[in-house]
Design an enzyme around this catalytic site. Structure first.
Site, PDB file in Angstrom:
ATOM      1  N   ARG A  47     -14.618  23.518 -51.505  1.00  0.00           N
ATOM      2  CA  ARG A  47     -15.128  24.274 -50.343  1.00  0.00           C
ATOM      3  C   ARG A  47     -13.736  24.071 -49.287  1.00  0.00           C
ATOM      4  O   ARG A  47     -13.020  23.496 -49.691  1.00  0.00           O
ATOM      5  CB  ARG A  47     -16.295  23.855 -49.740  1.00  0.00           C
ATOM      6  CG  ARG A  47     -16.824  22.585 -49.582  1.00  0.00           C
ATOM      7  CD  ARG A  47     -15.938  21.549 -48.789  1.00  0.00           C
ATOM      8  NE  ARG A  47     -15.864  22.234 -47.249  1.00  0.00           N
ATOM      9  CZ  ARG A  47     -14.739  22.026 -46.686  1.00  0.00           C
ATOM     10  NH1 ARG A  47     -13.864  20.944 -46.928  1.00  0.00           N
ATOM     11  NH2 ARG A  47     -14.423  22.613 -45.696  1.00  0.00           N
ATOM     12  N   ARG A  90     -18.884  32.883 -53.537  1.00  0.00           N
ATOM     13  CA  ARG A  90     -19.059  32.926 -52.135  1.00  0.00           C
ATOM     14  C   ARG A  90     -18.783  34.274 -51.525  1.00  0.00           C
ATOM     15  O   ARG A  90     -17.449  34.660 -51.837  1.00  0.00           O
ATOM     16  CB  ARG A  90     -18.680  31.496 -51.816  1.00  0.00           C
ATOM     17  CG  ARG A  90     -19.201  30.550 -52.129  1.00  0.00           C
ATOM     18  CD  ARG A  90     -18.750  29.055 -51.326  1.00  0.00           C
ATOM     19  NE  ARG A  90     -19.511  29.025 -49.907  1.00  0.00           N
ATOM     20  CZ  ARG A  90     -19.209  28.265 -49.101  1.00  0.00           C
ATOM     21  NH1 ARG A  90     -18.191  27.379 -49.285  1.00  0.00           N
ATOM     22  NH2 ARG A  90     -19.760  28.183 -48.028  1.00  0.00           N
ATOM     23  N   ASP A 236     -12.609  31.311 -42.045  1.00  0.00           N
ATOM     24  CA  ASP A 236     -12.934  31.909 -43.473  1.00  0.00           C
ATOM     25  C   ASP A 236     -12.185  33.306 -43.729  1.00  0.00           C
ATOM     26  O   ASP A 236     -12.159  33.850 -44.694  1.00  0.00           O
ATOM     27  CB  ASP A 236     -14.340  31.743 -43.907  1.00  0.00           C
ATOM     28  CG  ASP A 236     -14.519  30.311 -43.992  1.00  0.00           C
ATOM     29  OD1 ASP A 236     -14.723  29.549 -42.929  1.00  0.00           O
ATOM     30  OD2 ASP A 236     -14.505  29.797 -45.218  1.00  0.00           O
ATOM     31  N   ASN A 246     -15.828  31.575 -38.982  1.00  0.00           N
ATOM     32  CA  ASN A 246     -15.766  30.168 -39.536  1.00  0.00           C
ATOM     33  C   ASN A 246     -17.015  29.528 -39.571  1.00  0.00           C
ATOM     34  O   ASN A 246     -18.034  30.085 -39.236  1.00  0.00           O
ATOM     35  CB  ASN A 246     -14.738  29.373 -38.433  1.00  0.00           C
ATOM     36  CG  ASN A 246     -14.233  28.062 -39.307  1.00  0.00           C
ATOM     37  OD1 ASN A 246     -13.925  28.100 -40.317  1.00  0.00           O
ATOM     38  ND2 ASN A 246     -14.458  27.199 -38.274  1.00  0.00           N
TER      39      ASN A 246
HETATM   40  O1  MRU Z   1     -18.881  26.296 -46.146  1.00  0.00           O
HETATM   41  P1  MRU Z   1     -17.338  25.576 -45.982  1.00  0.00           P
HETATM   42  O2  MRU Z   1     -17.324  24.148 -46.073  1.00  0.00           O
HETATM   43  O3  MRU Z   1     -16.669  26.357 -47.396  1.00  0.00           O
HETATM   44  O4  MRU Z   1     -16.662  26.153 -44.742  1.00  0.00           O
HETATM   45  C1  MRU Z   1     -15.417  25.964 -44.573  1.00  0.00           C
HETATM   46  C2  MRU Z   1     -14.861  26.415 -43.301  1.00  0.00           C
HETATM   47  O5  MRU Z   1     -15.589  26.895 -42.375  1.00  0.00           O
HETATM   48  C3  MRU Z   1     -13.454  25.899 -43.140  1.00  0.00           C
HETATM   49  O6  MRU Z   1     -13.301  25.851 -41.524  1.00  0.00           O
HETATM   50  C4  MRU Z   1     -12.583  27.261 -43.223  1.00  0.00           C
HETATM   51  O7  MRU Z   1     -12.851  27.654 -44.798  1.00  0.00           O
HETATM   52  C5  MRU Z   1     -11.184  26.823 -43.444  1.00  0.00           C
HETATM   53  S1  MRU Z   1     -10.335  25.681 -44.370  1.00  0.00           S
HETATM   54  C6  MRU Z   1      -8.966  25.579 -44.112  1.00  0.00           C
END
Ligand code: MRU
Length: 343
Positions: A47, A90, A236, A246
Site C-alpha cells: 500500500r 484500488r 494519493d 490522502n
Molecule cells: O490506504 P493506503 O495505506 O494505501 O493509503 C496511503 C496513503 O494515504 C499515503 O499517504 C499515500 O498513498 C502516499 S504514500 C507515499
C-alpha cells in the site's frame, strides 16, 4: 536505512513485504501470478501510492513473462487485459494508473515477444529506481521547510515502504538524521487499519527519529499543547487545481492546522498529479469493507449489524494547503503552478 524494501523482483517472482503483518512480523509473499498481485494490492499487503504503482508495474511484467505464446499480437492483447485487471485493484491512488499507462505504452512499442518481455521488465525496474531518486529529492526540498527542534505531525504512512525508498512525507525525517538535524514527529495512529501506529512509528524508530504516537482524535489537543510547527502528509492524487486526496483524517488535520496557524504541507511526486482530474470532487474515494471499522485484529468491537461508513481517503482543498513538496521543489497548490511543473 534499515528499512526493508517493499517490492523486490527476484528470480522471476515478486518478493513482497507483507505490510499487513508489520511491525511485529516481517514476512514476504512470493507473487508469481497477476491475480496474486491484484489481491496483494487490494488487501493492503502492499500500500502507499507509489508502492502500489511499482507492484502493479511488476505485475504487468509477470503477465508478459508467464503468458505462453510466440505471437506478439496475442501477447500484447493478454498483457493489456491483465493491466486493465490490475487497474481495478484500488481506485484512488493515481500512481497505479500512471504506472500501468507507462507499462501499456512500452507494450505498444515492442515488436517481438522477446523484446516485449525484456522491455516491460526494464520499465518496471526503471519506475522503481526513479521513484527512489524522486523521493530523495522530495526529502531534500521538504527538509528546507523545517528547523532544528521542530515538531511535525503526520498521518498514515508515506514512508520508505510506501514507495521505492525514503518515502514522501517521511523522507525529510530520514534525511534530517543524515544531516544531524533533530526533528520530532507526532504520528496519528490512522484508523481504521493503523498505518500510522504500525508502520510510520516503526520506520521512524528504525531510523532513530524521535516519534510519538497519538490517536487521530488527539490531533487538535496535541497541536495546541505540544508546539507542533507543521503538518506534512503524503497524497494519493493531486487534482489539476491542487486539491489533494490522502488517507482519511488528513482533511481534519488540514482544517486544524489552519485554525492553529500551522503550515500544512503535502509531499507528492509528479506521478501523483492528475490533470484529468480537474478538482477534488472528481477524485474517486475508495470505500472499504465495514469489518475494518467493526473489528480490530479480528475481534469485534461494535454491535453486529451496525451501519458503517468506511471511506479510505478524504480530500484537502487547495486553499488549506500551504505548499506541495515535489521532486522539483515546493509549489503553491494552484492550477498555474501545477501546470508550470509539467511544462
Ligand atoms: O490506504 P493506503 O495505506 O494505501 O493509503 C496511503 C496513503 O494515504 C499515503 O499517504 C499515500 O498513498 C502516499 S504514500 C507515499
Amino acid at each position: 536505512m534499515n528499512i526493508p524494501q517493499s517490492v523486490i523482483w527476484e528470480n522471476h517472482v515478486i518478493r513482497l513485504l507483507d505490510q499487513r503483518k508489520l511491525p511485529h512480523v516481517t514476512e514476504y509473499l512470493m507473487l508469481d501470478t497477476v491475480e496474486s498481485v491484484f489481491e496483494a494490492i487490494k488487501s493492503l499487503a502492499v500500500r502507499g501510492a507509489p508502492a502500489i504503482g511499482i507492484a502493479a508495474a511488476f505485475g504487468v511484467a509477470l503477465s508478459a513473462l508467464t503468458y505462453k505464446t510466440e505471437d506478439v499480437h496475442e501477447l500484447k492483447e493478454q498483457v493489456w487485459i491483465d493491466s486493465g485487471y490490475l487497474s481495478q485493484s484500488r481506485p484512488t491512488a493515481v500512481n497505479l494508473f500512471w504506472a500501468l499507462n507507462r507499462m501499456n505504452e512500452v507494450v505498444l512499442r515492442s515488436n517481438t515477444v522477446q523484446s516485449l518481455r525484456e522491455n516491460v521488465l526494464a520499465e518496471a525496474m526503471l519506475i522503481q529506481k526513479e521513484d527512489a531518486e524522486v523521493c530523495r529529492s522530495i526529502g531534500e526540498h521538504a527538509l528546507k521547510l523545517f528547523q532544528n527542534g521542530d515538531r511535525v505531525m503526520t498521518i498514515c504512512n508515506a514512508g520508505s515502504i510506501a514507495t521505492a525508498q525514503y518515502g514522501t512525507a517521511l523522507a525529510p525525517f530520514f534525511l534530517a538524521k543524515e544531516h544531524g538535524i533533530e526533528l520530532s514527529v507526532f504520528a496519528c495512529e490512522t484508523r481504521p487499519v493503523f498505518q500510522g501506529a504500525r508502520l510510520t512509528t516503526w520506520e521512524l524508530m528504525e531510523a532513530n527519529v524521535n516519534v510519538t504516537l497519538i490517536t487521530d482524535s488527539m490531533a487538535a489537543h496535541t497541536m495546541k499543547t505540544k508546539q507542533i510547527s507543521a503538518v506534512i502528509t503524503g497524497a494519493d492524487r493531486v487534482a489539476a487545481n491542487g486539491d489533494s486526496a490522502n488517507k482519511i483524517g488528513t482533511l481534519g488535520l488540514a482544517v486544524l492546522a489552519k485554525s492553529f496557524g500551522i503550515p500544512f504541507y503535502i509531499a507528492a511526486p509528479l506521478s501523483t498529479f492528475d490533470f484529468d482530474t480537474p478538482n477534488g470532487d472528481a477524485i474517486p474515494i475508495e470505500e472499504r469493507d465495514p469489518s475494518e471499522i467493526t473489528h480490530v485484529n479480528g475481534v469485534t468491537i461494535a454491535p453486529d449489524g451496525v451501519n458503517v461508513f468506511n471511506p479510505a481517503f478524504d480530500v484537502s482543498p487547495a486553499d488549506l494547503i500551504t505548499g506541495i513538496v515535489t521532486e522539483k521543489g515546493v509549489i503553491k497548490p494552484d492550477t498555474a503552478s501545477i501546470a508550470a511543473l509539467f511544462a
